[in-house]
Design a protein around this motif. Structure first.
Motif, PDB file in Angstrom:
ATOM      1  N   LEU A  80       0.826  -1.209   0.000  1.00  0.00           N
ATOM      2  CA  LEU A  80       0.000   0.000   0.000  1.00  0.00           C
ATOM      3  C   LEU A  80       0.859   1.256   0.000  1.00  0.00           C
ATOM      4  O   LEU A  80       0.637   2.183  -0.787  1.00  0.00           O
ATOM      5  CB  LEU A  80      -0.917  -0.010   1.224  1.00  0.00           C
ATOM      6  CG  LEU A  80      -1.827   1.202   1.384  1.00  0.00           C
ATOM      7  CD1 LEU A  80      -2.863   1.255   0.264  1.00  0.00           C
ATOM      8  CD2 LEU A  80      -2.530   1.168   2.747  1.00  0.00           C
ATOM      9  N   LEU A  81       1.873   1.306   0.865  1.00  0.00           N
ATOM     10  CA  LEU A  81       2.719   2.494   0.945  1.00  0.00           C
ATOM     11  C   LEU A  81       3.518   2.711  -0.333  1.00  0.00           C
ATOM     12  O   LEU A  81       3.748   3.846  -0.750  1.00  0.00           O
ATOM     13  CB  LEU A  81       3.648   2.388   2.145  1.00  0.00           C
ATOM     14  CG  LEU A  81       2.973   2.414   3.520  1.00  0.00           C
ATOM     15  CD1 LEU A  81       3.997   2.209   4.628  1.00  0.00           C
ATOM     16  CD2 LEU A  81       2.212   3.715   3.733  1.00  0.00           C
ATOM     17  N   LYS A  82       3.950   1.616  -0.970  1.00  0.00           N
ATOM     18  CA  LYS A  82       4.638   1.755  -2.254  1.00  0.00           C
ATOM     19  C   LYS A  82       3.698   2.350  -3.301  1.00  0.00           C
ATOM     20  O   LYS A  82       4.096   3.235  -4.078  1.00  0.00           O
ATOM     21  CB  LYS A  82       5.144   0.398  -2.730  1.00  0.00           C
ATOM     22  CG  LYS A  82       6.344  -0.139  -1.979  1.00  0.00           C
ATOM     23  CD  LYS A  82       6.751  -1.486  -2.542  1.00  0.00           C
ATOM     24  CE  LYS A  82       7.945  -2.076  -1.830  1.00  0.00           C
ATOM     25  NZ  LYS A  82       8.336  -3.395  -2.408  1.00  0.00           N
ATOM     26  N   ALA A  83       2.472   1.873  -3.342  1.00  0.00           N
ATOM     27  CA  ALA A  83       1.516   2.389  -4.324  1.00  0.00           C
ATOM     28  C   ALA A  83       1.201   3.861  -4.080  1.00  0.00           C
ATOM     29  O   ALA A  83       0.956   4.617  -5.021  1.00  0.00           O
ATOM     30  CB  ALA A  83       0.233   1.561  -4.288  1.00  0.00           C
ATOM     31  N   LEU A  84       1.217   4.262  -2.823  1.00  0.00           N
ATOM     32  CA  LEU A  84       0.925   5.658  -2.466  1.00  0.00           C
ATOM     33  C   LEU A  84       2.147   6.553  -2.559  1.00  0.00           C
ATOM     34  O   LEU A  84       2.063   7.747  -2.262  1.00  0.00           O
ATOM     35  CB  LEU A  84       0.362   5.707  -1.036  1.00  0.00           C
ATOM     36  CG  LEU A  84      -1.022   5.077  -0.834  1.00  0.00           C
ATOM     37  CD1 LEU A  84      -1.335   4.981   0.649  1.00  0.00           C
ATOM     38  CD2 LEU A  84      -2.092   5.880  -1.561  1.00  0.00           C
ATOM     39  N   ASP A  85       3.308   5.972  -2.967  1.00  0.00           N
ATOM     40  CA  ASP A  85       4.571   6.716  -3.001  1.00  0.00           C
ATOM     41  C   ASP A  85       4.928   7.263  -1.627  1.00  0.00           C
ATOM     42  O   ASP A  85       5.516   8.351  -1.499  1.00  0.00           O
ATOM     43  CB  ASP A  85       4.513   7.862  -4.019  1.00  0.00           C
ATOM     44  CG  ASP A  85       4.491   7.341  -5.446  1.00  0.00           C
ATOM     45  OD1 ASP A  85       5.142   6.312  -5.705  1.00  0.00           O
ATOM     46  OD2 ASP A  85       3.817   7.951  -6.292  1.00  0.00           O
ATOM     47  N   ALA A  86       4.561   6.519  -0.612  1.00  0.00           N
ATOM     48  CA  ALA A  86       4.939   6.857   0.755  1.00  0.00           C
ATOM     49  C   ALA A  86       6.029   5.885   1.180  1.00  0.00           C
ATOM     50  O   ALA A  86       6.573   5.146   0.372  1.00  0.00           O
ATOM     51  CB  ALA A  86       3.726   6.776   1.674  1.00  0.00           C
TER      52      ALA A  86
END
Length: 245
Positions: free
Chosen positions: A153-159
């Motif tokens: 999820l964080l990778k997809a959100l660029d977080a």
């Protein structure tokens, strides 16, 4: 999406390493152990081969930059709407590609003997910590499942994990079916996403997050047979389209 296993690493290095850039070769030389060095070279050269197939360009012509969170990003050629995510663990790597959406993938091999109480500290939200505490006989399976979900999820959100990962909560979504999960941010549902647990083996946890409600997710196993790439990947689809790697 593509799966790369250990059996392909040495052949990929022999066949595709010439596509790597000078800075990638320098990064590879920095690894002390040969298997780690070869693993990096195989992942990066196959990434080049696949992106070259999707964008109809020579793999060696691609240029990458590194984001502040350590993710590779395509710098050249310009490819508006094209997204990819890469993750690796002992014995396996995942490479996911999509058009016109955000995408994140993570894979982890489960390790015995870990201090489970410390691993998720500062990363898991309070509800996620409760899920691990209530896991019963196999808390490691729950922990690794939550970890891969959070990373995807964080990778997809660029977080990244250096931000505020505990503000996000991931949990099973049985109404959407087996292996589906959902996410919230500070208690507010993240709508319009498809979040999946990937079944890749008994000792592996993996997850995929895509900012589409109904993507087509296709899983391929990489091989080094002659490539049969299509020049483009259908838009609004998350998953591999080329027939061979």
């Amino acid at each position: 999406m593509w799966v790369l296993d250990d059996a392909l690493i040495d052949p990929a290095c022999s066949t595709l390493a010439h596509t790597l850039s000078p800075d990638e070769r320098q990064r590879a030389r920095a690894f002390r152990q040969e298997r780690h060095r070869n693993g990096f070279m195989a992942r990066r050269s196959l990434l080049r081969q696949l992106i070259g197939g999707y964008l109809a360009c020579a793999p060696e012509s691609l240029r990458f930059s590194i984001t502040s969170f350590g993710k590779p990003a395509l710098q050249w050629p310009p490819a508006a709407g094209f997204a990819f995510s890469v993750s690796h663990t002992e014995g396996m790597a995942l490479l996911a590609f999509a058009w016109d959406c955000r995408i994140g993938v993570d894979v982890e091999r489960r390790i015995d003997g870990l201090d489970l109480a410390c691993i998720g500290r500062g990363v898991f939200s309070p509800p996620e910590e409760e899920m691990v505490d209530r896991a019963g006989a196999d808390p490691a399976a729950v922990l690794f499942s939550l970890w891969t979900r959070k990373e995807a999820l964080l990778k997809a959100l660029d977080a990244g994990l250096s931000g505020a990962p505990s503000a996000y909560t991931t949990e099973d979504d049985p109404l959407r079916g087996e292996s589906r999960w959902r996410a919230t941010h500070n208690g507010t549902a993240i709508a319009g996403w498809t979040c999946l647990d990937l079944i890749l083996g008994p000792e592996v946890s993996a997850a995929l997050a895509v900012s589409l409600e109904a993507p087509s997710v296709i899983l391929h196993h990489c091989s080094l047979s002659p490539p049969a790439f299509r020049s483009t990947c259908p838009r609004a689809h998350a998953g591999g389209v080329p027939d061979q790697c």
